[in-house]
Write a protein that holds these residues in place. Structure first.
Motif, PDB file in Angstrom:
ATOM      1  N   PRO A 123       1.066  -1.269   0.104  1.00 10.49           N
ATOM      2  CA  PRO A 123      -0.062  -0.040   0.125  1.00 10.49           C
ATOM      3  C   PRO A 123       0.806   1.350   0.073  1.00 10.49           C
ATOM      4  CG  PRO A 123       0.000  -1.117   2.172  1.00 10.49           C
ATOM      5  CD  PRO A 123       0.833  -1.848   1.238  1.00 10.49           C
ATOM      6  N   ALA A 124       0.376   2.352  -0.444  1.00 13.31           N
ATOM      7  CA  ALA A 124       0.979   3.546  -0.555  1.00 13.31           C
ATOM      8  C   ALA A 124       1.721   4.260   0.687  1.00 13.31           C
ATOM      9  CB  ALA A 124       0.160   4.686  -1.311  1.00 13.31           C
ATOM     10  N   ASP A 125       1.162   3.798   1.777  1.00 12.55           N
ATOM     11  CA  ASP A 125       1.706   4.363   2.937  1.00 12.55           C
ATOM     12  C   ASP A 125       2.625   3.224   3.714  1.00 12.55           C
ATOM     13  OD1 ASP A 125      -0.165   2.687   3.660  1.00 12.55           O
ATOM     14  OD2 ASP A 125      -1.250   3.816   5.350  1.00 12.55           O
ATOM     15  N   HIS A 126       2.912   2.156   3.071  1.00 12.31           N
ATOM     16  CA  HIS A 126       3.926   1.255   3.912  1.00 12.31           C
ATOM     17  C   HIS A 126       5.086   1.693   3.805  1.00 12.31           C
ATOM     18  CE1 HIS A 126       5.630  -2.640   4.496  1.00 12.31           C
ATOM     19  NE2 HIS A 126       4.550  -3.090   4.807  1.00 12.31           N
ATOM     20  N   VAL A 127       6.002   1.194   5.080  1.00  9.61           N
ATOM     21  CA  VAL A 127       7.304   1.609   5.233  1.00  9.61           C
ATOM     22  C   VAL A 127       8.131   1.305   4.139  1.00  9.61           C
ATOM     23  CG1 VAL A 127       7.675  -0.517   6.547  1.00  9.61           C
ATOM     24  CG2 VAL A 127       9.116   1.846   7.008  1.00  9.61           C
ATOM     25  N   VAL A 128       7.822   0.198   3.518  1.00  3.07           N
ATOM     26  CA  VAL A 128       8.785  -0.121   2.350  1.00  3.07           C
ATOM     27  C   VAL A 128       8.883   0.890   1.216  1.00  3.07           C
ATOM     28  CG1 VAL A 128       9.233  -1.830   0.231  1.00  3.07           C
ATOM     29  CG2 VAL A 128       8.673  -2.601   2.793  1.00  3.07           C
ATOM     30  N   LEU A 129       7.676   1.551   0.971  1.00  2.00           N
ATOM     31  CA  LEU A 129       7.657   2.564  -0.119  1.00  2.00           C
ATOM     32  C   LEU A 129       8.002   4.085   0.558  1.00  2.00           C
ATOM     33  CD1 LEU A 129       4.563   1.413  -1.888  1.00  2.00           C
ATOM     34  CD2 LEU A 129       6.626   0.568  -2.215  1.00  2.00           C
ATOM     35  N   ARG A 130       7.491   4.110   1.602  1.00  2.00           N
ATOM     36  CA  ARG A 130       7.501   5.521   2.251  1.00  2.00           C
ATOM     37  C   ARG A 130       9.021   5.702   2.911  1.00  2.00           C
ATOM     38  NH1 ARG A 130       6.539   6.478   7.512  1.00  2.00           N
ATOM     39  NH2 ARG A 130       5.511   4.472   7.552  1.00  2.00           N
ATOM     40  N   ASN A 131       9.681   4.612   3.428  1.00  2.00           N
ATOM     41  CA  ASN A 131      11.004   5.217   4.366  1.00  2.00           C
ATOM     42  C   ASN A 131      11.992   3.901   3.950  1.00  2.00           C
ATOM     43  OD1 ASN A 131      12.944   6.085   6.056  1.00  2.00           O
ATOM     44  ND2 ASN A 131      11.727   5.606   7.795  1.00  2.00           N
ATOM     45  N   PRO A 132      12.487   3.489   2.935  1.00  2.00           N
ATOM     46  CA  PRO A 132      13.448   2.534   2.765  1.00  2.00           C
ATOM     47  C   PRO A 132      14.444   2.504   3.777  1.00  2.00           C
ATOM     48  CG  PRO A 132      13.139   3.544   0.729  1.00  2.00           C
ATOM     49  CD  PRO A 132      12.280   4.468   1.755  1.00  2.00           C
ATOM     50  N   LEU A 133      14.766   3.718   4.374  1.00  2.00           N
ATOM     51  CA  LEU A 133      15.977   3.602   5.291  1.00  2.00           C
ATOM     52  C   LEU A 133      15.782   2.959   6.458  1.00  2.00           C
ATOM     53  CD1 LEU A 133      18.720   4.717   6.073  1.00  2.00           C
ATOM     54  CD2 LEU A 133      17.707   6.564   6.799  1.00  2.00           C
ATOM     55  N   ALA A 134      14.680   2.777   6.924  1.00  2.00           N
ATOM     56  CA  ALA A 134      14.113   2.166   8.042  1.00  2.00           C
ATOM     57  C   ALA A 134      14.104   0.483   7.773  1.00  2.00           C
ATOM     58  CB  ALA A 134      12.625   2.203   8.204  1.00  2.00           C
ATOM     59  N   ILE A 135      14.075   0.154   6.608  1.00  2.00           N
ATOM     60  CA  ILE A 135      14.492  -1.219   6.133  1.00  2.00           C
ATOM     61  C   ILE A 135      16.044  -1.577   6.075  1.00  2.00           C
ATOM     62  CG2 ILE A 135      13.791  -3.151   4.446  1.00  2.00           C
ATOM     63  CD1 ILE A 135      11.597  -2.137   5.864  1.00  2.00           C
ATOM     64  N   GLN A 136      16.607  -0.584   5.690  1.00  2.06           N
ATOM     65  CA  GLN A 136      18.042  -0.966   5.729  1.00  2.06           C
ATOM     66  C   GLN A 136      18.568  -1.141   7.040  1.00  2.06           C
ATOM     67  OE1 GLN A 136      20.264   2.315   3.532  1.00  2.06           O
ATOM     68  NE2 GLN A 136      18.572   2.449   1.940  1.00  2.06           N
ATOM     69  N   LYS A 137      18.128  -0.260   8.114  1.00  2.00           N
ATOM     70  CA  LYS A 137      18.596  -0.390   9.177  1.00  2.00           C
ATOM     71  C   LYS A 137      18.375  -1.810  10.008  1.00  2.00           C
ATOM     72  CE  LYS A 137      18.375   4.511  10.539  1.00  2.00           C
ATOM     73  NZ  LYS A 137      17.431   5.435  11.278  1.00  2.00           N
ATOM     74  N   GLN A 138      17.322  -2.543   9.345  1.00  2.00           N
ATOM     75  CA  GLN A 138      17.176  -4.012  10.010  1.00  2.00           C
ATOM     76  C   GLN A 138      18.224  -5.026   9.446  1.00  2.00           C
ATOM     77  OE1 GLN A 138      13.236  -5.360   8.791  1.00  2.00           O
ATOM     78  NE2 GLN A 138      12.360  -3.155   9.418  1.00  2.00           N
ATOM     79  N   GLY A 139      19.171  -4.291   8.362  1.00  2.00           N
ATOM     80  CA  GLY A 139      20.166  -5.429   7.968  1.00  2.00           C
ATOM     81  C   GLY A 139      20.278  -5.611   6.670  1.00  2.00           C
ATOM     82  N   TRP A 140      21.282  -6.313   6.390  1.00  2.00           N
ATOM     83  CA  TRP A 140      21.281  -6.542   4.562  1.00  2.00           C
ATOM     84  C   TRP A 140      20.500  -7.475   4.338  1.00  2.00           C
ATOM     85  CZ3 TRP A 140      22.813  -5.256   0.291  1.00  2.00           C
ATOM     86  CH2 TRP A 140      22.998  -6.118  -0.964  1.00  2.00           C
ATOM     87  N   GLU A 141      20.005  -8.697   4.894  1.00  2.00           N
ATOM     88  CA  GLU A 141      19.040  -9.518   4.784  1.00  2.00           C
ATOM     89  C   GLU A 141      17.932  -9.114   4.588  1.00  2.00           C
ATOM     90  OE1 GLU A 141      19.699 -12.419   3.606  1.00  2.00           O
ATOM     91  OE2 GLU A 141      21.870 -12.473   3.760  1.00  2.00           O
ATOM     92  N   ALA A 142      17.354  -8.130   5.464  1.00  2.00           N
ATOM     93  CA  ALA A 142      16.188  -7.772   5.292  1.00  2.00           C
ATOM     94  C   ALA A 142      16.098  -6.769   3.985  1.00  2.00           C
ATOM     95  CB  ALA A 142      15.765  -6.784   6.441  1.00  2.00           C
ATOM     96  N   PHE A 143      17.141  -6.080   3.992  1.00  2.00           N
ATOM     97  CA  PHE A 143      16.997  -5.052   2.723  1.00  2.00           C
ATOM     98  C   PHE A 143      17.065  -5.722   1.305  1.00  2.00           C
ATOM     99  CE2 PHE A 143      19.299  -2.989  -0.655  1.00  2.00           C
ATOM    100  CZ  PHE A 143      19.046  -1.813  -0.707  1.00  2.00           C
ATOM    101  N   LYS A 144      17.733  -6.719   1.300  1.00  2.00           N
ATOM    102  CA  LYS A 144      17.958  -7.547   0.091  1.00  2.00           C
ATOM    103  C   LYS A 144      16.582  -8.314  -0.139  1.00  2.00           C
ATOM    104  CE  LYS A 144      20.488 -11.533  -1.631  1.00  2.00           C
ATOM    105  NZ  LYS A 144      19.447 -12.556  -1.812  1.00  2.00           N
ATOM    106  N   SER A 145      16.237  -8.744   0.836  1.00  2.00           N
ATOM    107  CA  SER A 145      14.644  -9.561   0.456  1.00  2.00           C
ATOM    108  C   SER A 145      13.543  -8.646  -0.088  1.00  2.00           C
ATOM    109  CB  SER A 145      14.411 -10.287   1.667  1.00  2.00           C
ATOM    110  OG  SER A 145      13.853  -9.390   2.876  1.00  2.00           O
ATOM    111  N   VAL A 146      13.706  -7.541   0.274  1.00  2.00           N
ATOM    112  CA  VAL A 146      12.856  -6.661  -0.383  1.00  2.00           C
ATOM    113  C   VAL A 146      13.084  -5.919  -1.579  1.00  2.00           C
ATOM    114  CG1 VAL A 146      11.074  -4.581   0.117  1.00  2.00           C
ATOM    115  CG2 VAL A 146      11.675  -6.161   2.083  1.00  2.00           C
ATOM    116  N   TYR A 147      14.026  -5.182  -1.472  1.00  2.00           N
ATOM    117  CA  TYR A 147      14.401  -4.161  -2.736  1.00  2.00           C
ATOM    118  C   TYR A 147      15.098  -5.116  -3.743  1.00  2.00           C
ATOM    119  CZ  TYR A 147      12.919  -0.812   0.525  1.00  2.00           C
ATOM    120  OH  TYR A 147      12.128  -0.114   1.521  1.00  2.00           O
TER     121      TYR A 147
END
Length: 533
Positions: free
Chosen positions: A483-507
């Motif tokens: 959805p448009a307000d999801h953190v994946v779309l709105r704030n990629p930096l928050a996903i990056q802070k979860q670590g490489w595996e979390a970032f890679k699995s999404v983006y």
């Protein structure tokens, strides 16, 4: 008493004084002759030529198997290895964060002879290198090396580089595959006790500091043998040097195959001009088959699976355990030009330089290769991209690299412009001709850093011109998944802070790309301009 009286009467006072002088001179001549005759037998005992040369990077693990004659002398915040009267007194290597300074002293006036001397002489060498160990900010003063001049003894040099540890050994070398140990057998039984009780642990894979990668790499020990009677008997003797390297880590990834294995292996084995035996640990048969052309170009001999346990004891007079990777830069060597020439020669690549449009009064159409991907980061409108490129004057090839590296090399070498979404397929840029253009499409989500380090910076060292296109959110398939307000779309930096595996699995793993052709068109036009230059 009578003889004494007669003798004193037979010589004057002056003559008796001369006689004493001559007697003294005669004694000195006899003593000097004695020293000259027996001097070769009075030198110090031969010692093992053992050198530890340390560069920047993690600490190479040193294991003292038994109590030795070495004793650590602490002095303030430093620790000093002291050699006195050719006897070492040693270390406690329990901490990998210790600041170590080695100082070897020899208190006599004897001149140090040339390296070719057959006498075992310890030369004082003090090294003051400043490095960082174990990926910390602790600055370490590293000291250095004992050099013996007797060539009949083995020589071991273990080095720690930015991304790899390795040991270069010469002498009587025997490999026990069952214990993963490389034994060094001295030619004399009276080697230093300290040396006889020391071993080095080496993981022969060039991505030191990456715990995940190194956890998949088999550890090997380099150990000096003390008891000759229990030494392994050679069952296979090699008359060429050996290089032992690992196919563990991330060898299943095309990018890591080059940056972690092939480039370091090239640095290590290429100086032997084919007269070298390659030994593989953590063997991956598919990897060996995939890169067989390069392995055959580096060695005239069939690769040996050193993990094949059994009764075989491989023996060498020279071996390197591990591979050399000095720089932390990816896809990099001191001379990428030499490496790329090696690739052209190995795969018989004909095109050395990209075309220059309007060269010689004739307008040439450049060849564009678009890397196709199926599982992730795929172009969902690749047909439209190809049509756009053709309308601008390109000859277009859509290609998906596979395990056939020879075919990939030929396709890549034939093109003038290569484009693709960030991923391992772009590693095939190593086969591009000089002055070709690389267009990297950077996915949405903050992949700029990895895109820069993995491909943008290496392109410069390969003399490849670089262009970059960053997609916006509207060009990403992620807008269809969240959805448009999801953190994946709105704030990629928050996903990056979860670590490489979390970032890679999404983006990386969930994202495909649909290029906005109007936005992308200027990039293709810019590539044409570059090829005019």
């Amino acid at each position: 008493m009578m003889y004494d009286t007669l003798l004193s009467r037979s010589f004057s006072k002056h003559e008796k004084k001369k006689l004493r002088y001559w007697g003294l001179i005669t004694c000195l001549v006899i003593a000097l002759s004695f020293c000259t005759v027996f001097k070769p037998y009075l030198g110090p005992l031969p010692v093992l030529n053992l050198r530890l040369s340390i560069g920047a990077g993690q600490k190479l693990q040193v294991v003292n198997d038994t109590s030795s004659s070495l004793q650590l002398i602490s002095e303030g915040n430093d620790e000093i290895f002291l050699a006195k009267n050719n006897t070492l007194m040693p270390n406690d290597t329990s901490s990998s964060q210790q600041v170590v300074k080695a100082e070897f002293t020899r208190k006599n006036d004897e001149q140090i002879n040339d390296r070719s001397s057959s006498r075992g002489i310890i030369r004082e060498i003090i090294m003051n290198n400043t490095v960082k160990l174990n990926n910390t900010n602790i600055t370490q003063k590293i000291a250095g090396e004992i050099i013996a001049k007797n060539k009949t003894e083995p020589v071991t040099v273990c080095k720690m580089l930015e991304r790899s540890d390795f040991c270069e050994i010469k002498g009587d070398i025997r490999i026990d595959v069952n214990s993963s140990t490389v034994f060094i057998v001295p030619s004399e039984s009276y080697i230093l006790e300290a040396s006889a009780n020391t071993s080095w642990s080496v993981k022969p894979y060039a991505r030191k500091g990456d715990r995940s990668a190194m956890s998949m790499v088999r550890e090997w020990k380099v150990k000096i043998v003390k008891n000759h009677q229990n030494t392994l008997k050679c069952t296979q003797v090699h008359n060429v040097p050996g290089v032992l390297f690992s196919l563990g880590g991330y060898s299943g990834n095309h990018f890591h195959s080059f940056t972690d294995i092939i480039l370091p292996l090239y640095s290590t084995a290429r100086p032997f001009n084919g007269d070298v035996q390659l030994l593989v640990t953590d063997r991956q048969p598919r990897w060996v088959s995939k890169f067989k052309t390069l392995l055959n170009a580096l060695s005239r001999y069939e690769v040996i699976d050193i993990d094949n346990r059994g009764e075989t004891t491989h023996c060498f007079s020279s071996i390197t355990v591990g591979v050399k990777r000095q720089s932390r830069k990816e896809l990099n060597l001191d001379s990428m030009e030499d490496f790329r020439q090696f690739l052209r020669s190995s795969y018989s690549l004909k095109k050395k330089t990209a075309i220059k449009i309007n060269s010689g009064g004739e307008k040439k159409r450049p060849r564009l290769v678009i890397i196709s991907r199926k599982r992730s980061r795929a172009f969902s409108n690749i047909g439209d991209i190809a049509q756009l490129a053709k309308s601008l004057g390109y000859r277009v090839v859509v290609f998906e690299p596979d395990a056939n590296v020879s075919r990939s090399a030929q396709v890549m070498n034939s093109c003038d412009v290569l484009m693709g979404v960030h991923g391992a397929g772009l590693t095939n840029m190593v086969f591009l001709p000089v002055n070709a253009v690389l267009i990297q499409v950077v996915p949405f989500g903050g992949a700029e850093w990895v895109s820069k380090n993995y491909f943008q910076e290496p392109a410069k060292d390969m003399k490849i011109r670089y262009l970059e296109y960053k997609i916006n959110l509207e060009e990403s398939s992620l807008i269809e998944q969240y959805p448009a307000d999801h953190v994946v779309l709105r704030n990629p930096l928050a996903i990056q802070k979860q670590g490489w595996e979390a970032f890679k699995s999404v983006y990386f793993d969930k994202q495909n790309v649909k290029l906005d052709l109007d936005r992308f068109k200027p990039i293709l036009l810019r590539a044409l301009e570059i090829l005019h230059q």
